[in-house]
Design a protein around this motif. Structure first.
Motif, short mmCIF file in Angstrom:
data_model
loop_
_atom_site.label_atom_id
_atom_site.label_comp_id
_atom_site.label_asym_id
_atom_site.label_seq_id
_atom_site.Cartn_x
_atom_site.Cartn_y
_atom_site.Cartn_z
N PHE A 119 69.71 37.03 57.92
CA PHE A 119 70.12 38.20 58.69
C PHE A 119 69.47 39.46 58.12
N SER A 120 68.96 40.30 59.01
CA SER A 120 68.18 41.47 58.59
C SER A 120 68.98 42.76 58.75
N HIS A 121 68.55 43.77 58.01
CA HIS A 121 69.24 45.06 57.97
C HIS A 121 68.21 46.19 58.03
N PRO A 122 68.54 47.28 58.72
CA PRO A 122 67.56 48.37 58.87
C PRO A 122 67.11 49.01 57.56
N ARG A 123 68.05 49.24 56.63
CA ARG A 123 67.67 49.99 55.43
C ARG A 123 68.74 49.86 54.37
N ASP A 124 68.33 49.89 53.11
CA ASP A 124 69.29 49.90 52.00
C ASP A 124 70.10 51.19 51.99
N PHE A 125 71.32 51.08 51.50
CA PHE A 125 72.22 52.22 51.26
C PHE A 125 72.75 52.86 52.54
N THR A 126 72.39 52.35 53.71
CA THR A 126 72.93 52.93 54.94
C THR A 126 74.35 52.40 55.15
N PRO A 127 75.24 53.22 55.73
CA PRO A 127 76.66 52.87 55.73
C PRO A 127 77.00 51.61 56.52
N GLY A 158 78.94 43.76 52.74
CA GLY A 158 80.24 43.61 52.09
C GLY A 158 81.06 42.52 52.73
N ARG A 159 81.08 42.50 54.06
CA ARG A 159 81.82 41.47 54.77
C ARG A 159 81.20 40.09 54.57
N ALA A 160 79.87 40.03 54.60
CA ALA A 160 79.17 38.76 54.36
C ALA A 160 79.51 38.21 52.98
N GLN A 164 64.13 46.34 43.54
CA GLN A 164 64.88 47.28 42.70
C GLN A 164 65.88 48.08 43.52
N ASP A 165 65.48 48.51 44.71
CA ASP A 165 66.42 49.20 45.60
C ASP A 165 67.56 48.26 45.99
N HIS A 166 67.22 47.01 46.30
CA HIS A 166 68.25 46.04 46.67
C HIS A 166 69.27 45.86 45.55
N LEU A 167 68.79 45.74 44.31
CA LEU A 167 69.69 45.53 43.18
C LEU A 167 70.64 46.73 43.01
N ALA A 168 70.10 47.93 43.16
CA ALA A 168 70.95 49.13 43.07
C ALA A 168 71.95 49.17 44.22
N TRP A 169 71.50 48.75 45.40
CA TRP A 169 72.37 48.73 46.59
C TRP A 169 73.50 47.73 46.40
N ASN A 217 79.22 45.93 46.20
CA ASN A 217 80.32 45.37 45.43
C ASN A 217 81.43 46.39 45.22
N ALA A 218 81.05 47.64 44.96
CA ALA A 218 82.05 48.69 44.80
C ALA A 218 82.80 48.93 46.10
N TYR A 219 82.09 48.87 47.23
CA TYR A 219 82.72 49.03 48.54
C TYR A 219 83.78 47.95 48.75
#
Length: 224
Positions: A36-44, A51-53, A76-81, A86-88
């Motif tokens: 499953f794909s996502h538009p961008r890291d850190f987007t709400p 988080g649900r996945a 690296q962006d993914h790891l930070a995201w 997880n916090a969410y």
């Protein structure tokens, strides 16, 4: 634009992920798989989806389904995201989720799989990935494809439901009707002769006849 159609074999691509370098067919092994794909890291919206996945990962694992995500940013962006995700979820903000995230900063894989959303672009005018769901069987062939625009978040409970349907209908001569849920009645496929249906479903089937003369056979896997 290139893409995948039902029945197509998944390309055996190599990619960098939050779990290291993978080859897709090796990653899937003999399991079912969801990409499953996502538009961008850190987007709400993407954060809520991942988080649900993550919360549903044990349910997918019970069904022998491996999950893997994709976004057009670096590892690296993914790891930070992952920390944010997880916090969410109210968990320790670690750099790992229960599944890997593919890095596709150059969009090569997104183009190959037909994942780009032409109406949603980044600050440089480049298209973002849409919210694509690909479900592959153990034979590596595409069993289901759902394409959401970048502006609409997915329903992962529905994705889990369709996995149940795909797995049931892959091994039984049935189809799942509208709003079907596990352990409720299913349709016996019309091409199955009545006498064979009775042998395959000894617990009993029931028939719904309509004015057209058509009849529909239903079977309840676990009668209450």
């Amino acid at each position: 634009m290139p893409g995948l159609l039902l029945g197509d074999e998944a390309p055996n691509f190599e990619a960098d992920t939050t779990y290291g370098r993978i080859r897709f067919h090796d990653f899937l092994g003999d399991s079912w798989g969801i990409l499953f794909s996502h538009p961008r890291d850190f987007t709400p919206v993407c954060t809520t989806e991942l988080g649900r996945a993550a919360k549903l990962a044990p349910e997918f694992s019970k069904r022998n389904v491996k999950m893997i995500a994709l976004s057009i940013d670096s590892v690296q962006d993914h790891l930070a995201w992952c920390k944010d995700i997880n916090a969410y979820n109210g968990n320790e903000p670690t750099e790992k989720l229960p599944f890997p995230i593919i890095a596709d900063a150059n969009r090569e894989l997104s183009v190959q799989l037909g994942m780009l959303d032409p109406d949603e672009r980044d600050k440089d005018g480049l298209p973002l990935t849409a919210r694509v769901v690909f479900i592959f069987g153990p034979d590596k062939k595409l069993k289901l494809s759902v394409l959401y625009p970048a502006t609409t978040g997915r329903n992962f409970d529905e994705i889990l439901r369709v996995v149940d349907s795909l797995q049931l209908t892959a091994y039984k001569k049935v189809a799942t009707p509208v709003d079907w849920k596990p352990d409720t009645s299913v349709m016996v496929i019309p091409s199955l002769p009545d006498d064979e249906a009775k042998k395959l479903f000894p617990a009993g089937i029931f028939t719904k006849e309509l004015p057209s003369g058509k009849k529909y056979l239903r079977y309840t896997p676990h009668p209450k």
